[in-house]
Design an enzyme around this catalytic site. Structure first.
Site, PDB file in Angstrom:
ATOM      1  N   HIS A  30      27.415  43.891  28.955  1.00  0.00           N
ATOM      2  CA  HIS A  30      27.454  42.539  29.568  1.00  0.00           C
ATOM      3  C   HIS A  30      26.943  41.646  28.315  1.00  0.00           C
ATOM      4  CE1 HIS A  30      29.047  43.468  33.371  1.00  0.00           C
ATOM      5  NE2 HIS A  30      27.833  44.021  33.715  1.00  0.00           N
TER       6      HIS A  30
ATOM      7  N   ASP B  13      37.195  42.165  31.115  1.00  0.00           N
ATOM      8  CA  ASP B  13      36.753  43.415  31.823  1.00  0.00           C
ATOM      9  C   ASP B  13      36.782  44.240  30.933  1.00  0.00           C
ATOM     10  OD1 ASP B  13      36.483  45.135  33.840  1.00  0.00           O
ATOM     11  OD2 ASP B  13      38.738  45.563  34.308  1.00  0.00           O
TER      12      ASP B  13
ATOM     13  N   LEU C  38      37.810  20.970  23.454  1.00  0.00           N
ATOM     14  CA  LEU C  38      38.234  22.151  24.213  1.00  0.00           C
ATOM     15  C   LEU C  38      37.450  22.232  25.542  1.00  0.00           C
ATOM     16  CD1 LEU C  38      39.467  25.294  24.284  1.00  0.00           C
ATOM     17  CD2 LEU C  38      37.423  26.127  23.342  1.00  0.00           C
TER      18      LEU C  38
HETATM   19  C1  FPP Z   1      34.086  43.001  34.255  1.00  0.00           C
HETATM   20  O1  FPP Z   1      33.447  44.142  33.428  1.00  0.00           O
HETATM   21  C2  FPP Z   1      32.947  41.930  33.756  1.00  0.00           C
HETATM   22  C3  FPP Z   1      32.063  41.157  34.552  1.00  0.00           C
HETATM   23  C4  FPP Z   1      31.911  41.580  36.066  1.00  0.00           C
HETATM   24  C5  FPP Z   1      31.141  40.464  33.784  1.00  0.00           C
HETATM   25  C6  FPP Z   1      31.669  39.556  32.845  1.00  0.00           C
HETATM   26  C7  FPP Z   1      30.576  38.828  32.071  1.00  0.00           C
HETATM   27  C8  FPP Z   1      30.298  38.856  30.828  1.00  0.00           C
HETATM   28  C9  FPP Z   1      31.324  39.232  29.729  1.00  0.00           C
HETATM   29  C10 FPP Z   1      29.103  38.166  30.219  1.00  0.00           C
HETATM   30  C11 FPP Z   1      29.169  36.696  30.697  1.00  0.00           C
HETATM   31  C12 FPP Z   1      28.423  36.017  30.249  1.00  0.00           C
HETATM   32  C13 FPP Z   1      28.395  34.595  30.192  1.00  0.00           C
HETATM   33  C14 FPP Z   1      27.569  33.966  29.259  1.00  0.00           C
HETATM   34  C15 FPP Z   1      29.250  34.039  31.113  1.00  0.00           C
HETATM   35  P1  FPP Z   1      33.232  45.439  34.207  1.00  0.00           P
HETATM   36  O2  FPP Z   1      31.650  45.380  34.233  1.00  0.00           O
HETATM   37  O3  FPP Z   1      33.841  45.422  35.513  1.00  0.00           O
HETATM   38  O4  FPP Z   1      33.586  46.718  33.248  1.00  0.00           O
HETATM   39  P2  FPP Z   1      34.274  47.986  33.753  1.00  0.00           P
HETATM   40  O5  FPP Z   1      35.572  47.656  34.097  1.00  0.00           O
HETATM   41  O6  FPP Z   1      34.122  48.710  32.281  1.00  0.00           O
HETATM   42  O7  FPP Z   1      33.487  48.703  34.643  1.00  0.00           O
END
Ligand code: FPP
Length: 218
Positions: free
Chosen positions: A19, A2, A113
């Site tokens: 992201h 997050d 893993l």
């Molecule tokens: C939450 O942060 C994150 C997500 C909804 C997406 C997580 C995805 C990635 C880290 C990239 C994934 C990549 C692969 C290759 C699987 P948020 O967007 O809710 O952030 P915020 O809490 O600041 O709004």
């Protein structure tokens, strides 16, 4: 994982950049986990509730996932990492479904893993899905049990969660592995996911090692 959007906003960058930087954290984390002898890491990449986000953000996440697996599959395979997917296949774009299926297949014999990508995943939905799967095999007036339910979860072959780390400073579970974390240690870290480094990971494992786990006993 997050905090991607806040990380991008703090730097006046588009959300997709948050992201993208978030995805870059995965490989060093994978290496640190193997260094520590950890056998399973689950990553919450897209929840069943994330469909409520803007279409453009969702599209950028699928594009990123496709890119990630195409770019990293060789290194993942050579390091002995097995890719697993937990989540509902329905609704995933065909190309994303195929990319994940290919990564799962290409790494199926790896043992060092397990990297469990939770994509289109929701803990409540997983439990309902498990009960429905079990119902298809149910005989007569048979009753469900914890064991039978567990054997029908996406994570059936995985051990229960020992440590759940949530980055981004929010102290909630957000429908993640809610069955599997029954006795997990929870760690909420005030670091945005793109800033999460192996150093934070080692620190969280050290923190975990100081905890006394009683599993309801004494
Ligand atoms: C939450 O942060 C994150 C997500 C909804 C997406 C997580 C995805 C990635 C880290 C990239 C994934 C990549 C692969 C290759 C699987 P948020 O967007 O809710 O952030 P915020 O809490 O600041 O709004």
């Amino acid at each position: 994982m997050d905090g991607n959007r806040r990380w991008a906003k703090n730097k006046s960058l588009p959300r997709s950049e948050g992201h993208r930087r978030g995805a870059e954290v995965i490989e060093p984390l994978m290496d640190a986990a193997m260094d520590l002898g950890i056998k399973v890491v689950s990553l919450y990449a897209f929840s069943t509730e994330n469909w409520m986000r803007p279409r453009t953000e969702i599209a950028s996440l699928w594009k990123l996932l496709d890119y990630f697996f195409k770019a990293k599959i060789d290194v993942i395979t050579s390091k002995g990492v097995r890719i697993k997917h937990s989540g509902l296949d329905a609704m995933l774009p065909a190309s994303t479904y195929e990319t994940i299926a290919r990564a799962v297949d290409a790494t199926r014999h790896n043992r060092r893993l397990i990297l469990n990508f939770c994509v289109n995943y929701g803990g409540q939905q997983e439990i309902v899905h498990a009960v429905n799967s079990w119902l298809e095999t149910r005989k007569g007036g048979e009753k469900i049990s914890t064991g039978k339910l567990e054997r029908n979860l996406f994570t059936a072959e995985l051990p229960p969660v020992d440590l759940m780390i949530r980055t981004g400073g929010e102290c909630r579970i957000s429908n993640f592995l809610i069955w599997q974390i029954a006795y997990a240690e929870l760690l909420f870290m005030d670091v945005l996911w793109p800033d999460f480094s192996p150093r934070h990971f080692y620190k969280s494992i050290y923190d975990y090692q100081q905890r006394e786990r009683r599993f309801g006993g004494i």
